[in-house]
Write a protein that holds these residues in place. Structure first.
Motif, mmCIF file in Angstrom:
data_model
loop_
_atom_site.group_PDB
_atom_site.id
_atom_site.type_symbol
_atom_site.label_atom_id
_atom_site.label_comp_id
_atom_site.label_asym_id
_atom_site.label_seq_id
_atom_site.Cartn_x
_atom_site.Cartn_y
_atom_site.Cartn_z
ATOM 1 N N ASP A 38 0.821 -1.211 0.000
ATOM 2 C CA ASP A 38 0.000 0.000 0.000
ATOM 3 C C ASP A 38 0.855 1.261 0.000
ATOM 4 N N ALA A 39 1.944 1.200 0.757
ATOM 5 C CA ALA A 39 2.800 2.380 0.860
ATOM 6 C C ALA A 39 3.400 2.723 -0.501
ATOM 7 N N MET A 40 3.883 1.700 -1.200
ATOM 8 C CA MET A 40 4.492 1.960 -2.501
ATOM 9 C C MET A 40 3.441 2.333 -3.539
ATOM 10 N N ARG A 41 2.267 1.729 -3.426
ATOM 11 C CA ARG A 41 1.204 2.060 -4.374
ATOM 12 C C ARG A 41 0.817 3.535 -4.234
ATOM 13 N N ALA A 42 0.777 3.976 -3.026
ATOM 14 C CA ALA A 42 0.413 5.379 -2.790
ATOM 15 C C ALA A 42 1.446 6.310 -3.422
ATOM 16 N N ILE A 43 2.710 5.961 -3.261
ATOM 17 C CA ILE A 43 3.767 6.804 -3.843
ATOM 18 C C ILE A 43 3.670 6.809 -5.367
ATOM 19 N N THR A 44 3.508 5.616 -5.936
ATOM 20 C CA THR A 44 3.432 5.514 -7.401
ATOM 21 C C THR A 44 2.237 6.303 -7.934
ATOM 22 N N LYS A 45 1.096 6.170 -7.274
ATOM 23 C CA LYS A 45 -0.109 6.891 -7.700
ATOM 24 C C LYS A 45 0.123 8.397 -7.674
ATOM 25 N N THR A 46 0.772 8.839 -6.622
ATOM 26 C CA THR A 46 1.013 10.278 -6.481
ATOM 27 C C THR A 46 1.917 10.784 -7.603
ATOM 28 N N ILE A 47 2.989 10.036 -7.869
ATOM 29 C CA ILE A 47 3.917 10.477 -8.926
ATOM 30 C C ILE A 47 3.211 10.468 -10.273
ATOM 31 N N LEU A 48 2.444 9.403 -10.548
ATOM 32 C CA LEU A 48 1.761 9.287 -11.841
ATOM 33 C C LEU A 48 0.738 10.411 -12.021
ATOM 34 N N ALA A 49 0.010 10.684 -10.972
ATOM 35 C CA ALA A 49 -1.051 11.691 -11.072
ATOM 36 C C ALA A 49 -0.498 13.080 -11.342
ATOM 37 N N ASN A 50 0.696 13.344 -10.832
ATOM 38 C CA ASN A 50 1.217 14.714 -10.919
ATOM 39 C C ASN A 50 2.358 14.885 -11.909
#
Lengths: 342, 346
Positions: free
Chosen positions: A321-333
């Motif tokens: 979950d922690a890594m997914r959150a980071i990846t999502k944030t980078i992808l979104a922005n």
């Protein structure tokens, strides 16, 4: 399992429009090329496949040099270029030496991102996406010192000396120890052991002779982390604190069982997936912003941190979950922060 | 028995069984070199007709560049195999010389030609150290160079902290990208020039013949007045100089001097170093070399590797395919000899 969860989450993002339909999806052939065979990069294969599907790439192929040799990687990259690949995610076989073949890629109308490891400036690679290795080693050592109660002796097991990241890690571990004003000392650094045979030989020999002389172990390469975790389990020693790196099952299980205190996670799947997305965007006409919030490290001034996080026993079951959150944030922005797309 | 088509070999011992000398044409046809050339031709035709990218200018350029470098590495090993010994430290010497070259240019500000000469001298010096140790100790070169490989590489890593030199003059990288005669890399042309020099050395000079004699039968060579020890040291020094040249060529290719250019301890060079000369007909027992064979051996390996990669054969299978092809090459060569012998042609 981890990848499938990550995959579904990111696919939803792509469908939701955060990763808009590929501008040049029909002809972007991405090759994801590590420096050689290594378990760290196994997640790149799925990342390439998922990116190919989600962003309509012509290819998203993971190609591994048969040996960890600069010349083998260069030969493979030249061959891939000849085969028509035009976008490359490359873990540099050498931070300096790989620049030449990347220049050839650029000269032949290809583009490349240094991934998981950086190329030294000046470089024809567009930028570097990876773990801030020095910072990760520093944070990991700080966590270890905390677990040791702020005092004691540390042994540091790390990767190949020819990898410039190794020196950064050695310096970072020393820096964290120096900040304790002598309460913590690094009594041993064992390098050149990011392969099973030397890791088994040197770590086991060291612990057999000096286990009583160390209070903590920090590992900053995959194989030494696995080997040290196994050694502590065999010794049955929970007195020695340890902070590892990466997400090998052996290390995660050792965390759950209390033989290892935690691990510094990196984000290989995110690197492969995000990198493929960015390459496709750039081939479709987007441009990188000069004034983007680039970070810098010892090798380059254009660095994007793909994320690192400390995972202990409380997060060992849901570290994805922690890594997914980071990846999502980078992808979104990423497009907003780093690119200009017409 | 010697094979007449080899570049240089010792003469048969007196009293050896007389074999009717075949014609020059037959000698050529029976040679290792001809067999290799034929195999290369077959491979090139197959790859060129089935893989569109194989004959592209970029592919041909990278192919010629790789052949140039691998041949030079093979020549370095060949120069010491002639003595019946070997040098496991060729990669370490090459990396040391390249790093010294980079240090000289970037840190000391040496002019390019001076830096080249110093790097070659360093390579020759390190090779000579190997040779002197082998001669003085009487220990086989396998053991000596196994140790020196770690020593040379370890000292270099300590001194450089594994940091490469990438601030070299632009001319270095430009040389690595330079093409001559269409897509042919200048690195291959450099290697061809060195091949010509070695052909002259082994075929036309007293020193070259002394090297071959010392390798074929050290005791006999000594009895005939050759200073075998000095000759062996010279062979090792030559190996060091050629390894240094290979290191400089790789530096030109990468545009930077990097400590990992030959892998950990320089071990990445060992396979091409042995493969090219042995495939080309150089005897591991010493006394016989084939410069042209080494060139063809490196060419064969490079062509096969490149073709397999373009065929998208899994990278992990390339090594296995390469081994199979090499085995097939050896067996075909042996079958050719057997057939000719049965027909009384040899």
């Amino acid at each position: 399992m981890r990848n499938s969860i990550l995959k579904s989450g990111l696919a939803m993002l792509a469908v939701a429009g955060l990763a808009s339909p590929a501008l040049a999806g029909s002809d972007t052939k991405v090759a994801l090329v590590p420096g050689g065979p290594h378990p760290y990069f196994a997640a790149w294969e799925q990342a390439g496949k998922d990116a190919m599907k989600d962003f309509s790439l012509a290819a998203g192929d993971y190609r591994v040099p048969q040996k960890w040799e600069l010349s083998q990687q260069s030969q493979l990259l030249e061959s891939l270029l000849t085969q028509g690949y035009n976008a490359f995610l490359i873990f540099p076989g050498d931070a300096v030496g790989t620049n030449a073949v990347v220049q050839e890629i650029v000269d032949n109308k290809g583009i490349a991102i240094a991934t998981a490891g950086c190329l030294k400036d000046p470089t024809p690679a567009l930028f570097c996406m990876g773990t801030d290795t020095g910072n990760s080693a520093y944070l990991g050592t700080k966590e270890l010192i905390k677990a040791m109660g702020g005092k004691g002796r540390i042994a540091h097991f790390t990767g190949f000396l020819v990898d410039p990241n190794t020196q950064l890690r050695i310096d970072a571990v020393k820096k964290a120890a120096d900040e304790t004003n002598g309460a913590v000392t690094v009594v041993q650094v064992i390098a050149d052991i990011d392969a099973p045979q030397p890791a088994e030989e040197k770590i086991n020999a060291y612990l057999a002779a000096h286990a009583a002389d160390v209070d903590g172990i920090v590992t900053t390469a995959w194989v030494p982390a696995v080997t040290a975790a196994n050694s502590l389990r065999k010794l049955g020693d929970k007195r020695i604190k340890m902070v590892g790196i990466d997400h090998d099952e052996v290390v995660i299980k050792a965390i759950k069982d209390g033989f290892v205190n935690g691990t510094m996670l990196q984000n290989p799947y995110g690197q492969g997936y995000l990198g493929s997305y960015v390459l496709n965007k750039l081939r479709g006409g987007c441009k990188l912003k000069d004034d983007a919030p680039w970070k810098s490290n010892a090798l380059t001034k254009k660095f994007v941190d793909s994320g690192t996080v400390f995972v202990d026993a409380s997060q060992a079951d849901n570290y994805v979950d922690a890594m997914r959150a980071i990846t999502k944030t980078i992808l979104a922005n990423f497009e907003k922060d780093y690119m200009t797309c017409s | 028995m010697t094979t007449a088509a080899s570049d240089s070999a010792t003469t048969p011992e007196p009293g050896a069984a007389e074999v009717p000398r075949p014609s020059v044409t037959l000698q050529v046809l029976l040679s290792n070199e001809f067999g290799l050339a034929a195999l290369i031709a077959v491979a090139v035709v197959i790859f060129a007709t089935s893989l569109p990218g194989f004959t592209s200018p970029f592919s041909l350029f990278t192919l010629s560049r790789q052949i140039g470098i691998d041949t030079m590495i093979g020549l370095a090993m060949m120069a010491v195999i002639v003595t019946g010994g070997l040098d496991l430290s060729v990669g370490a010497i090459g990396a040391c010389a390249a790093m010294f070259f980079g240090f000289g240019l970037e840190q000391l500000g040496l002019p390019l030609p001076v830096a080249i000469v110093f790097a070659l001298l360093l390579g020759a010096g390190l090779g000579a150290i190997n040779g002197i140790t082998v001669v003085r100790s009487g220990v086989h070169s396998f053991i000596i160079t196994l140790a020196s490989m770690s020593i040379f590489f370890g000292v270099m890593i300590y001194l450089t902290q594994a940091k490469g030199f990438n601030g070299l003059p632009p001319g270095v990288a430009a040389f690595g990208r330079m093409k001559l005669v269409g897509p042919v890399s200048v690195l291959l042309v450099t290697t061809l020039a060195v091949c010509a020099g070695l052909l002259v050395l082994y075929r036309f000079t007293a020193l070259g013949r002394q090297m071959l004699s010392a390798g074929a039968n050290a005791r006999a060579a000594e009895l005939s007045g050759i200073e075998v020890g000095r000759t062996l040291i010279f062979c090792h020094a030559l190996t060091g100089a050629l390894a240094a040249l290979a290191g400089l060529m790789l530096t030109a290719r990468t545009g930077a001097a990097v400590p990992s250019m030959a892998g950990h301890l320089g071990q990445d060079w060992l396979l091409p170093a042995f493969l090219a000369p042995v495939l080309g007909g150089t005897l591991l027992t010493g006394g016989r070399v084939s410069v042209i064979g080494t060139l063809l051996g490196a060419t064969f390996v490079t062509v096969i590797t490149s073709g397999l990669l373009l065929m998208r054969v899994s990278e992990f299978w390339v090594q296995a395919f390469l081994g199979l092809m090499l085995l097939a090459a050896v067996l075909i060569d042996k079958a050719r000899h057997t057939l000719l012998r049965r027909r009384g042609m040899i």
